[in-house]
Motif scaffolding. Sequence first.
Motif, PDB file in Angstrom:
ATOM      1  N   VAL A  39       0.735  -1.108  -0.029  1.00  0.00           N
ATOM      2  CA  VAL A  39      -0.078  -0.178   0.032  1.00  0.00           C
ATOM      3  C   VAL A  39       0.857   1.245  -0.003  1.00  0.00           C
ATOM      4  O   VAL A  39       1.638   1.600   0.877  1.00  0.00           O
ATOM      5  CB  VAL A  39      -1.002  -0.209   1.181  1.00  0.00           C
ATOM      6  CG1 VAL A  39      -1.693   1.313   1.191  1.00  0.00           C
ATOM      7  CG2 VAL A  39      -1.902  -1.279   1.473  1.00  0.00           C
ATOM      8  N   VAL A  40       0.747   2.071  -1.215  1.00  0.00           N
ATOM      9  CA  VAL A  40       1.464   3.248  -1.035  1.00  0.00           C
ATOM     10  C   VAL A  40       0.752   4.258  -1.644  1.00  0.00           C
ATOM     11  O   VAL A  40      -0.777   4.090  -1.746  1.00  0.00           O
ATOM     12  CB  VAL A  40       2.509   3.132  -2.012  1.00  0.00           C
ATOM     13  CG1 VAL A  40       3.809   2.173  -1.643  1.00  0.00           C
ATOM     14  CG2 VAL A  40       2.257   2.840  -3.483  1.00  0.00           C
ATOM     15  N   LYS A  44      -6.023   4.574  -1.373  1.00  0.00           N
ATOM     16  CA  LYS A  44      -7.302   4.083  -1.814  1.00  0.00           C
ATOM     17  C   LYS A  44      -7.234   3.171  -2.589  1.00  0.00           C
ATOM     18  O   LYS A  44      -8.145   2.042  -2.470  1.00  0.00           O
ATOM     19  CB  LYS A  44      -8.227   5.262  -2.093  1.00  0.00           C
ATOM     20  CG  LYS A  44      -9.564   4.886  -2.439  1.00  0.00           C
ATOM     21  CD  LYS A  44     -10.388   5.921  -2.840  1.00  0.00           C
ATOM     22  CE  LYS A  44     -10.788   7.431  -1.832  1.00  0.00           C
ATOM     23  NZ  LYS A  44     -11.858   8.219  -2.194  1.00  0.00           N
ATOM     24  N   ILE A  45      -6.593   3.390  -3.803  1.00  0.00           N
ATOM     25  CA  ILE A  45      -6.783   2.499  -4.821  1.00  0.00           C
ATOM     26  C   ILE A  45      -6.010   1.150  -4.474  1.00  0.00           C
ATOM     27  O   ILE A  45      -6.311  -0.050  -4.941  1.00  0.00           O
ATOM     28  CB  ILE A  45      -6.125   3.029  -6.190  1.00  0.00           C
ATOM     29  CG1 ILE A  45      -6.297   1.997  -7.408  1.00  0.00           C
ATOM     30  CG2 ILE A  45      -4.664   3.156  -6.004  1.00  0.00           C
ATOM     31  CD1 ILE A  45      -7.969   1.552  -7.740  1.00  0.00           C
ATOM     32  N   MET A  49      -7.834  -2.569  -4.014  1.00  0.00           N
ATOM     33  CA  MET A  49      -7.306  -3.913  -5.085  1.00  0.00           C
ATOM     34  C   MET A  49      -7.000  -4.940  -4.025  1.00  0.00           C
ATOM     35  O   MET A  49      -7.369  -5.992  -4.403  1.00  0.00           O
ATOM     36  CB  MET A  49      -5.917  -3.546  -5.601  1.00  0.00           C
ATOM     37  CG  MET A  49      -5.973  -2.583  -6.938  1.00  0.00           C
ATOM     38  SD  MET A  49      -4.455  -1.658  -7.484  1.00  0.00           S
ATOM     39  CE  MET A  49      -3.611  -3.003  -7.977  1.00  0.00           C
ATOM     40  N   ARG A  50      -6.314  -4.617  -2.822  1.00  0.00           N
ATOM     41  CA  ARG A  50      -5.994  -5.634  -2.128  1.00  0.00           C
ATOM     42  C   ARG A  50      -7.287  -6.258  -1.320  1.00  0.00           C
ATOM     43  O   ARG A  50      -7.401  -7.426  -0.960  1.00  0.00           O
ATOM     44  CB  ARG A  50      -5.219  -5.246  -0.872  1.00  0.00           C
ATOM     45  CG  ARG A  50      -3.844  -4.778  -1.311  1.00  0.00           C
ATOM     46  CD  ARG A  50      -3.088  -4.288  -0.223  1.00  0.00           C
ATOM     47  NE  ARG A  50      -2.882  -5.079   1.299  1.00  0.00           N
ATOM     48  CZ  ARG A  50      -1.977  -5.805   1.191  1.00  0.00           C
ATOM     49  NH1 ARG A  50      -1.197  -6.236   0.638  1.00  0.00           N
ATOM     50  NH2 ARG A  50      -2.209  -6.622   2.326  1.00  0.00           N
ATOM     51  N   TYR A  51      -8.446  -5.332  -1.316  1.00  0.00           N
ATOM     52  CA  TYR A  51      -9.552  -5.975  -0.691  1.00  0.00           C
ATOM     53  C   TYR A  51     -10.150  -7.040  -1.410  1.00  0.00           C
ATOM     54  O   TYR A  51     -10.417  -7.892  -0.772  1.00  0.00           O
ATOM     55  CB  TYR A  51     -10.592  -4.748  -0.619  1.00  0.00           C
ATOM     56  CG  TYR A  51     -12.063  -5.287  -0.103  1.00  0.00           C
ATOM     57  CD1 TYR A  51     -12.223  -5.207   1.249  1.00  0.00           C
ATOM     58  CD2 TYR A  51     -13.024  -5.024  -0.986  1.00  0.00           C
ATOM     59  CE1 TYR A  51     -13.573  -5.439   1.955  1.00  0.00           C
ATOM     60  CE2 TYR A  51     -14.510  -5.661  -0.385  1.00  0.00           C
ATOM     61  CZ  TYR A  51     -14.599  -5.881   0.883  1.00  0.00           C
ATOM     62  OH  TYR A  51     -15.858  -6.361   1.310  1.00  0.00           O
ATOM     63  N   SER A  52     -10.464  -6.876  -2.498  1.00  0.00           N
ATOM     64  CA  SER A  52     -10.798  -8.043  -3.503  1.00  0.00           C
ATOM     65  C   SER A  52      -9.867  -9.348  -3.868  1.00  0.00           C
ATOM     66  O   SER A  52     -10.207 -10.361  -3.570  1.00  0.00           O
ATOM     67  CB  SER A  52     -11.382  -7.565  -4.584  1.00  0.00           C
ATOM     68  OG  SER A  52     -12.634  -6.689  -4.557  1.00  0.00           O
TER      69      SER A  52
END
Length: 309
Positions: A39-40, A44-45, A49-52
């Motif tokens: 995460v950088v 938010k993006i 991406m990681r959430y799904s």
Amino acid sequence: MVATDNFQKTAEAARFNLAAYLKERQKLCETALDLAIPVVYPEKIYDAMRYSLLAGGKRVRPILCLATCEMIGGTIEMAMPTACAVEMIHTMSLIHDDLPAMDNDDYRRGKLTNHKVYGEDIAILAGDGLLALAFEFVATQTPHDVPRDQVLQVIARLGRALGAAGLVGGQVVDLDSEGKSDISLETLNFIHNHKTAALLEACVVCGGILAGASAENIQKLTRYSQNIGLAFQIIDDILDITATQEQLGKTAGKDLTAEKVTYPSLWGIEESRSKAQQLVESACTELASFGEKAVPLQAIAHYIVSRNH
């Protein structure tokens, strides 16, 4: 002789602990996927991406890629970047599939869908981000002892499986077919050979390519994966009717609500199960020449038709 061969195959399969194998490989894939997306800024993006991508799931696609590479004589290390890439592509397809403009679903893998958490705009971009990263990951992370022409073949295969000749084309025909009761078996097969089987085929064949599989073996892998891809979809169609939302981790009965023609609607549930079993048997026969090395892929094929979620 045939009876002896069958007995030996049964004995090999009995000694193979599929649950332990899947658990071990799943853990390897989860670790690699987690490391693939730090995460950088803008956070938010990357969070979306990681959430799904890290929302769970059986990781069947990356495991198929690893298992095929090992069967042909390669290593987990040489296949892991491509294994991660196919899961990124698959996750992108789920994020976009769940959008209101597509299937309009609220749950995926037992969690709120991406657009329900981050909004439609970020969900679209999260899918785009995963798709772009998938190809970058194969190109930059595949070990240098894998010949570059093999890496290039993998990138081309993934692109074809994803695009209008594959997943995207299947989705278009699927959307066009909603609410129509006169959809033929030929059209239904087209949808799922492209929407479901194409990416599964890429997982398997790319694993073989990375390990330097011969043209003859690529053909065997192609037939194996096409058969399990169609079997996978038939079972999905059955589960949409028979399983609960808790078992599926997503809305149950979607196909009926969308008035989709499915394999059970054409054949009935029992015949659909029988057809899926036949496809799996044909798939396993394609790998007979690999002997005991094929046991993991054969066991995964049987797992596909026996699952209940």
